[in-house]
Design a protein around this motif. Structure first.
Motif, PDB file in Angstrom:
ATOM      1  N   GLU A 150      41.258  40.248  50.237  1.00  0.00           N
ATOM      2  CA  GLU A 150      42.183  41.374  50.073  1.00  0.00           C
ATOM      3  C   GLU A 150      42.291  41.785  48.610  1.00  0.00           C
ATOM      4  OE1 GLU A 150      46.946  42.280  50.595  1.00  0.00           O
ATOM      5  OE2 GLU A 150      46.014  40.763  51.887  1.00  0.00           O
ATOM      6  N   ARG A 151      42.371  40.794  47.728  1.00  0.00           N
ATOM      7  CA  ARG A 151      42.500  41.078  46.304  1.00  0.00           C
ATOM      8  C   ARG A 151      41.230  41.732  45.751  1.00  0.00           C
ATOM      9  NH1 ARG A 151      46.584  38.530  43.390  1.00  0.00           N
ATOM     10  NH2 ARG A 151      47.969  37.171  44.601  1.00  0.00           N
ATOM     11  N   VAL A 152      40.069  41.222  46.149  1.00  0.00           N
ATOM     12  CA  VAL A 152      38.808  41.807  45.699  1.00  0.00           C
ATOM     13  C   VAL A 152      38.736  43.271  46.131  1.00  0.00           C
ATOM     14  CG1 VAL A 152      36.303  41.774  46.017  1.00  0.00           C
ATOM     15  CG2 VAL A 152      37.531  39.623  45.648  1.00  0.00           C
ATOM     16  N   GLY A 153      39.121  43.557  47.362  1.00  0.00           N
ATOM     17  CA  GLY A 153      39.023  44.913  47.893  1.00  0.00           C
ATOM     18  C   GLY A 153      39.849  45.932  47.150  1.00  0.00           C
ATOM     19  N   ARG A 154      40.974  45.526  46.583  1.00  0.00           N
ATOM     20  CA  ARG A 154      41.851  46.513  45.931  1.00  0.00           C
ATOM     21  C   ARG A 154      41.600  46.656  44.423  1.00  0.00           C
ATOM     22  NH1 ARG A 154      46.615  42.544  47.124  1.00  0.00           N
ATOM     23  NH2 ARG A 154      47.107  41.666  45.063  1.00  0.00           N
ATOM     24  N   ILE A 155      40.596  45.952  43.887  1.00  0.00           N
ATOM     25  CA  ILE A 155      40.243  46.128  42.479  1.00  0.00           C
ATOM     26  C   ILE A 155      39.816  47.577  42.237  1.00  0.00           C
ATOM     27  CG2 ILE A 155      38.544  45.522  40.701  1.00  0.00           C
ATOM     28  CD1 ILE A 155      38.469  42.710  41.865  1.00  0.00           C
ATOM     29  N   ILE A 156      40.346  48.186  41.196  1.00  0.00           N
ATOM     30  CA  ILE A 156      39.990  49.556  40.830  1.00  0.00           C
ATOM     31  C   ILE A 156      38.774  49.512  39.901  1.00  0.00           C
ATOM     32  CG2 ILE A 156      40.749  51.644  39.629  1.00  0.00           C
ATOM     33  CD1 ILE A 156      43.627  50.901  40.477  1.00  0.00           C
ATOM     34  N   VAL A 157      37.687  50.198  40.308  1.00  0.00           N
ATOM     35  CA  VAL A 157      36.450  50.160  39.523  1.00  0.00           C
ATOM     36  C   VAL A 157      36.175  51.476  38.797  1.00  0.00           C
ATOM     37  CG1 VAL A 157      35.376  48.394  40.949  1.00  0.00           C
ATOM     38  CG2 VAL A 157      35.083  50.805  41.566  1.00  0.00           C
ATOM     39  N   ALA A 158      36.801  52.546  39.247  1.00  0.00           N
ATOM     40  CA  ALA A 158      36.553  53.865  38.643  1.00  0.00           C
ATOM     41  C   ALA A 158      37.617  54.833  39.136  1.00  0.00           C
ATOM     42  CB  ALA A 158      35.157  54.364  39.023  1.00  0.00           C
ATOM     43  N   TYR A 159      37.498  56.083  38.680  1.00  0.00           N
ATOM     44  CA  TYR A 159      38.393  57.163  39.128  1.00  0.00           C
ATOM     45  C   TYR A 159      37.533  58.372  39.489  1.00  0.00           C
ATOM     46  CZ  TYR A 159      42.055  54.228  37.179  1.00  0.00           C
ATOM     47  OH  TYR A 159      42.895  53.176  36.918  1.00  0.00           O
ATOM     48  N   ASP A 160      38.003  59.128  40.471  1.00  0.00           N
ATOM     49  CA  ASP A 160      37.216  60.294  40.873  1.00  0.00           C
ATOM     50  C   ASP A 160      37.556  61.493  39.995  1.00  0.00           C
ATOM     51  OD1 ASP A 160      39.600  61.424  41.827  1.00  0.00           O
ATOM     52  OD2 ASP A 160      39.181  60.932  43.926  1.00  0.00           O
ATOM     53  N   GLU A 161      36.944  62.632  40.315  1.00  0.00           N
ATOM     54  CA  GLU A 161      37.130  63.832  39.482  1.00  0.00           C
ATOM     55  C   GLU A 161      38.563  64.332  39.491  1.00  0.00           C
ATOM     56  OE1 GLU A 161      35.036  65.029  37.486  1.00  0.00           O
ATOM     57  OE2 GLU A 161      33.047  64.362  38.133  1.00  0.00           O
ATOM     58  N   ALA A 176      40.323  36.461  37.367  1.00  0.00           N
ATOM     59  CA  ALA A 176      41.773  36.432  37.563  1.00  0.00           C
ATOM     60  C   ALA A 176      42.125  36.420  39.043  1.00  0.00           C
ATOM     61  CB  ALA A 176      42.420  37.636  36.875  1.00  0.00           C
ATOM     62  N   VAL A 177      41.389  37.176  39.829  1.00  0.00           N
ATOM     63  CA  VAL A 177      41.608  37.224  41.278  1.00  0.00           C
ATOM     64  C   VAL A 177      41.360  35.858  41.901  1.00  0.00           C
ATOM     65  CG1 VAL A 177      40.569  38.095  43.405  1.00  0.00           C
ATOM     66  CG2 VAL A 177      41.243  39.691  41.614  1.00  0.00           C
ATOM     67  N   LEU A 178      40.251  35.220  41.525  1.00  0.00           N
ATOM     68  CA  LEU A 178      39.932  33.893  42.051  1.00  0.00           C
ATOM     69  C   LEU A 178      41.027  32.894  41.697  1.00  0.00           C
ATOM     70  CD1 LEU A 178      37.430  32.220  43.347  1.00  0.00           C
ATOM     71  CD2 LEU A 178      37.152  31.409  41.001  1.00  0.00           C
ATOM     72  N   ALA A 179      41.553  33.006  40.488  1.00  0.00           N
ATOM     73  CA  ALA A 179      42.554  32.049  40.023  1.00  0.00           C
ATOM     74  C   ALA A 179      43.911  32.252  40.674  1.00  0.00           C
ATOM     75  CB  ALA A 179      42.687  32.125  38.505  1.00  0.00           C
ATOM     76  N   LEU A 180      44.155  33.415  41.267  1.00  0.00           N
ATOM     77  CA  LEU A 180      45.460  33.691  41.870  1.00  0.00           C
ATOM     78  C   LEU A 180      45.438  33.698  43.394  1.00  0.00           C
ATOM     79  CD1 LEU A 180      46.733  36.500  39.461  1.00  0.00           C
ATOM     80  CD2 LEU A 180      47.618  34.171  39.647  1.00  0.00           C
ATOM     81  N   ALA A 181      44.263  33.735  43.997  1.00  0.00           N
ATOM     82  CA  ALA A 181      44.159  33.774  45.465  1.00  0.00           C
ATOM     83  C   ALA A 181      44.553  32.421  46.058  1.00  0.00           C
ATOM     84  CB  ALA A 181      42.740  34.128  45.883  1.00  0.00           C
ATOM     85  N   ASP A 182      45.245  32.435  47.205  1.00  0.00           N
ATOM     86  CA  ASP A 182      45.657  31.169  47.819  1.00  0.00           C
ATOM     87  C   ASP A 182      44.926  30.881  49.128  1.00  0.00           C
ATOM     88  OD1 ASP A 182      46.849  32.889  49.613  1.00  0.00           O
ATOM     89  OD2 ASP A 182      48.912  32.334  49.099  1.00  0.00           O
ATOM     90  N   ASN A 201      44.398  27.640  35.042  1.00  0.00           N
ATOM     91  CA  ASN A 201      43.515  27.268  36.142  1.00  0.00           C
ATOM     92  C   ASN A 201      44.015  27.909  37.443  1.00  0.00           C
ATOM     93  OD1 ASN A 201      45.658  25.016  35.768  1.00  0.00           O
ATOM     94  ND2 ASN A 201      45.009  24.836  37.886  1.00  0.00           N
ATOM     95  N   SER A 202      43.332  27.633  38.532  1.00  0.00           N
ATOM     96  CA  SER A 202      43.655  28.342  39.769  1.00  0.00           C
ATOM     97  C   SER A 202      44.964  27.881  40.399  1.00  0.00           C
ATOM     98  CB  SER A 202      42.524  28.174  40.787  1.00  0.00           C
ATOM     99  OG  SER A 202      42.518  26.863  41.313  1.00  0.00           O
ATOM    100  N   LEU A 203      45.619  28.836  41.017  1.00  0.00           N
ATOM    101  CA  LEU A 203      46.847  28.556  41.758  1.00  0.00           C
ATOM    102  C   LEU A 203      46.550  27.632  42.933  1.00  0.00           C
ATOM    103  CD1 LEU A 203      49.862  29.288  41.949  1.00  0.00           C
ATOM    104  CD2 LEU A 203      49.208  31.254  43.338  1.00  0.00           C
ATOM    105  N   ILE A 204      45.393  27.804  43.559  1.00  0.00           N
ATOM    106  CA  ILE A 204      45.046  26.997  44.727  1.00  0.00           C
ATOM    107  C   ILE A 204      44.845  25.529  44.324  1.00  0.00           C
ATOM    108  CG2 ILE A 204      42.517  27.243  44.698  1.00  0.00           C
ATOM    109  CD1 ILE A 204      42.687  27.880  47.702  1.00  0.00           C
ATOM    110  N   ALA A 205      44.348  25.290  43.106  1.00  0.00           N
ATOM    111  CA  ALA A 205      44.199  23.918  42.618  1.00  0.00           C
ATOM    112  C   ALA A 205      45.566  23.287  42.361  1.00  0.00           C
ATOM    113  CB  ALA A 205      43.356  23.890  41.344  1.00  0.00           C
ATOM    114  N   ASP A 206      46.475  24.039  41.757  1.00  0.00           N
ATOM    115  CA  ASP A 206      47.831  23.523  41.538  1.00  0.00           C
ATOM    116  C   ASP A 206      48.488  23.147  42.858  1.00  0.00           C
ATOM    117  OD1 ASP A 206      47.663  23.870  38.804  1.00  0.00           O
ATOM    118  OD2 ASP A 206      48.673  25.802  38.799  1.00  0.00           O
ATOM    119  N   GLN A 207      48.365  24.022  43.844  1.00  0.00           N
ATOM    120  CA  GLN A 207      49.007  23.777  45.134  1.00  0.00           C
ATOM    121  C   GLN A 207      48.404  22.562  45.833  1.00  0.00           C
ATOM    122  OE1 GLN A 207      48.343  27.697  46.762  1.00  0.00           O
ATOM    123  NE2 GLN A 207      50.367  28.441  46.154  1.00  0.00           N
ATOM    124  N   ALA A 208      47.091  22.387  45.709  1.00  0.00           N
ATOM    125  CA  ALA A 208      46.450  21.203  46.288  1.00  0.00           C
ATOM    126  C   ALA A 208      46.891  19.943  45.553  1.00  0.00           C
ATOM    127  CB  ALA A 208      44.929  21.349  46.230  1.00  0.00           C
TER     128      ALA A 208
END
Length: 569
Positions: A226-237, A213-219, A289-296
């Motif tokens: 930036e989008r990859v970095g903010r993905i939540i993978v877990a929660y702490d105690e 989903a991140v790949l498909a929305l990144a421009d 499909n990806s937003l970047i493909a639509d824009q291109a």
């Protein structure tokens, strides 16, 4: 050329008989040169990021996006992709410059029940066997990046766990691009201290990964990182989110996705350029499909044809409320794909589907099923965009059945055309093209979203449930109320929503056909896709890793000594 039981050549045979042009020759009339491409042989290429940025700036004010969606389908699908590909060919057939932008297939469905996703008949994107299999390696790169994050997360936990991650509150699964039900639930970390932290875990299909989903929305590459970095993978105690950034996996994962971000360009049977890129689920993600493909694509043609997954209640709703919100991709027209067999499916109130029975002529059943088509059309008209119905004609359809659909649509003031693009290619879509362009020219389109993101989560959910699905209201069960409260505490309540629901029905009960009445939608979980930028709202059992049927499509596939493939569709 051999023929199938219907007397029509198979998709693979048609594809093999095609004379492909070198990909540089395909895109040259659309303003691209070999310097703009990264070639993967003679017939596949990626657009360079320099070309993508230039094409974004070249978009004409007169460019038009046509979104292809569908009514509630039978389990076999009603031909959205073949319609999208065929319309792209038909637009060019009528002298209008058009581009196609569709999703990449996933190996799981290819080898399972559904088969490939490259169109069909004489409206295919080519080379179909490459596109349906390894293509340019995008999905493999996504699988690797996803599992790198998984490995770094488990390494952090087993090597000191400085972030105090709760092993019982990990949201990041592992990924595989294959339907394998045995991997849905498991225990990992066995084998003592060297095996890591013992815990429950599971896999999902790569297409269901938030990275997809991140790949498909990144421009851009910067936006992707930036989008990859903010993905939540877990929660702490303490219940606080732990992100990809927190476990220091952002840079490495983005490196693996660097090339995957570049749109893939191929061609149709008639030489129309097609961007085939990304493939997020239309259930727990946005399904386009990806937003970047639509824009291109907007920088290459006056008309861009793209597709939304599943029926319009899932795919188109997400495109219009989510994708259009993130990028300047508001549709000029929406094509609503229908078929005689799908109408009979609803008119007969059939569950499960009996595909043989649906091939039998039955005008009364067609007419009874029209309420489903009408509901989809009315839903789409709420967004202020003209709707055109495409009737995807199958060989068994009678003239009387087709006429019943056309006459009904015309009585409702909705343009409708018969699509013969499967059997005739672009020429079989000319009537539909004229209906679409006429609707755009006559329209005073004033696109609007169905809800404001600043509304409460419940307000957004109830808007979609009542105005799109036709529910009387919403029940929040199994801790969904707590999830919503938690999203509000984390400041994630101002995102658009992605509703996860069965595609077999407007309701959350797949057995209910037509337009179900007197029902309430059950919401059982709400969780963030923070990297993608939306909240996922689960309304039923979500299958993010399908299994193979008793006899999968793979069982009928083979390859000869000379490399000739059979059974791929």
């Amino acid at each position: 050329m051999s023929e199938d039981d219907s007397g029509f050549p198979t998709d693979y045979e048609i594809a093999q008989d095609a004379d492909l042009e070198h990909i540089t020759d395909v895109v040259e009339p659309f303003g691209l040169t070999e310097d703009d491409l990264e070639l993967y042989g003679d017939y596949k290429a990626k657009l360079s990021m320099d070309a993508v940025e230039r094409l974004k700036d070249q978009r004409s004010e007169d460019s038009n996006l046509v979104l292809v969606t569908g009514m509630t389908p039978t389990p076999m699908g009603e031909g959205k992709t073949v319609t999208t590909v065929g319309l792209g060919q038909a637009f060019n057939h009528t002298g209008r410059q058009a581009m196609i932008a569709i999703r990449e297939p996933s190996l799981g469905p290819v080898f399972g029940i559904k088969g490939g996703a490259a169109g069909g008949g004489y409206s295919q994107v080519l080379p179909m066997e490459d596109i349906n299999l390894h293509f340019t390696g995008d999905i493999h790169a996504l699988t690797a990046a996803h599992n790198l994050i998984s490995a770094m997360l488990d390494a952090h936990i087993s090597k000191g766990n400085e972030l105090n991650i709760d092993p019982n509150n990990i949201s990041w699964k592992r990924a595989i691009d294959m339907n394998d039900r045995a991997l849905r639930n498991m225990v990992i970390g066995l084998g003592g201290e060297s095996g890591g932290q013992t815990r429950e875990a599971s896999f999902l299909l790569t297409a269901a990964s938030e990275l997809m989903a991140v790949l498909a929305l990144a421009d851009s590459l910067e936006d992707l990182k930036e989008r990859v970095g903010r993905i939540i993978v877990a929660y702490d105690e303490e219940g606080e989110p732990v992100t990809v950034d927190d476990i220091e996996a952002t840079g490495a994962a983005t490196i693996l996705l660097r090339d995957a971000l570049k749109p893939n360009v191929v061609q149709t049977l008639e030489g129309t350029p097609a961007l085939v890129h990304a493939g997020p689920f239309a259930n727990i993600a946005h399904g386009t499909n990806s937003l970047i493909a639509d824009q291109a694509a907007f920088g290459m043609a006056d008309w861009v044809l793209t597709e939304a997954g599943f029926g319009s209640d899932l795919g188109a709703e997400k495109f219009l409320n989510v994708v259009s919100r993130f990028g300047d991709v508001e549709p000029s027209a929406i094509v609503l794909v229908s078929s005689v067999r799908a109408l009979k499916y609803h008119g007969k109130d059939m569950w499960p589907a009996d595909m043989d029975e649906l091939e039998e002529p039955d005008v009364e059943a067609v007419e009874a099923g029209l309420e489903n088509l009408d509901k989809h059309a009315a839903n789409l008209q709420q967004f202020g965009v003209p709707v055109v119905v495409s009737i995807n004609r199958f060989p068994q359809d009678t003239d009387e059945e087709i006429e019943a659909v056309v006459d009904h649509c015309e009585s409702q003031g909705i343009p409708a055309g018969v699509s013969n693009v499967f059997s005739e290619g672009g020429e079989g879509g000319v009537e539909l093209v004229e209906k679409i362009t006429g609707a755009v020219e006559e329209s005073e389109a004033d696109f609007e979203f169905l809800y404001d993101t600043e509304e409460s989560i419940k307000s957004k959910v109830e808007t979609v449930a009542t105005e799109i699905y036709g529910a009387d209201g919403v029940n929040y069960v199994d801790g969904a109320e707590d999830d919503i409260e938690r999203m509000e505490e984390l400041g994630l309540d101002d995102m658009p929503i992605v509703m996860s629901k069965t595609f077999h029905s407007f309701s959350d009960d797949p057995s209910k056909k037509g337009v179900p009445k007197d029902w309430t939608l059950d919401v059982r979980e709400v969780y963030p896709s923070a990297g993608a930028g939306f909240l996922v709202v689960l309304t039923g059992d979500v299958m993010d890793l399908p299994g193979l049927p008793g006899r999968p499509a793979a069982a009928d596939m083979d390859i000869d000594a000379d490399g000739t493939i059979s059974g791929l569709f």
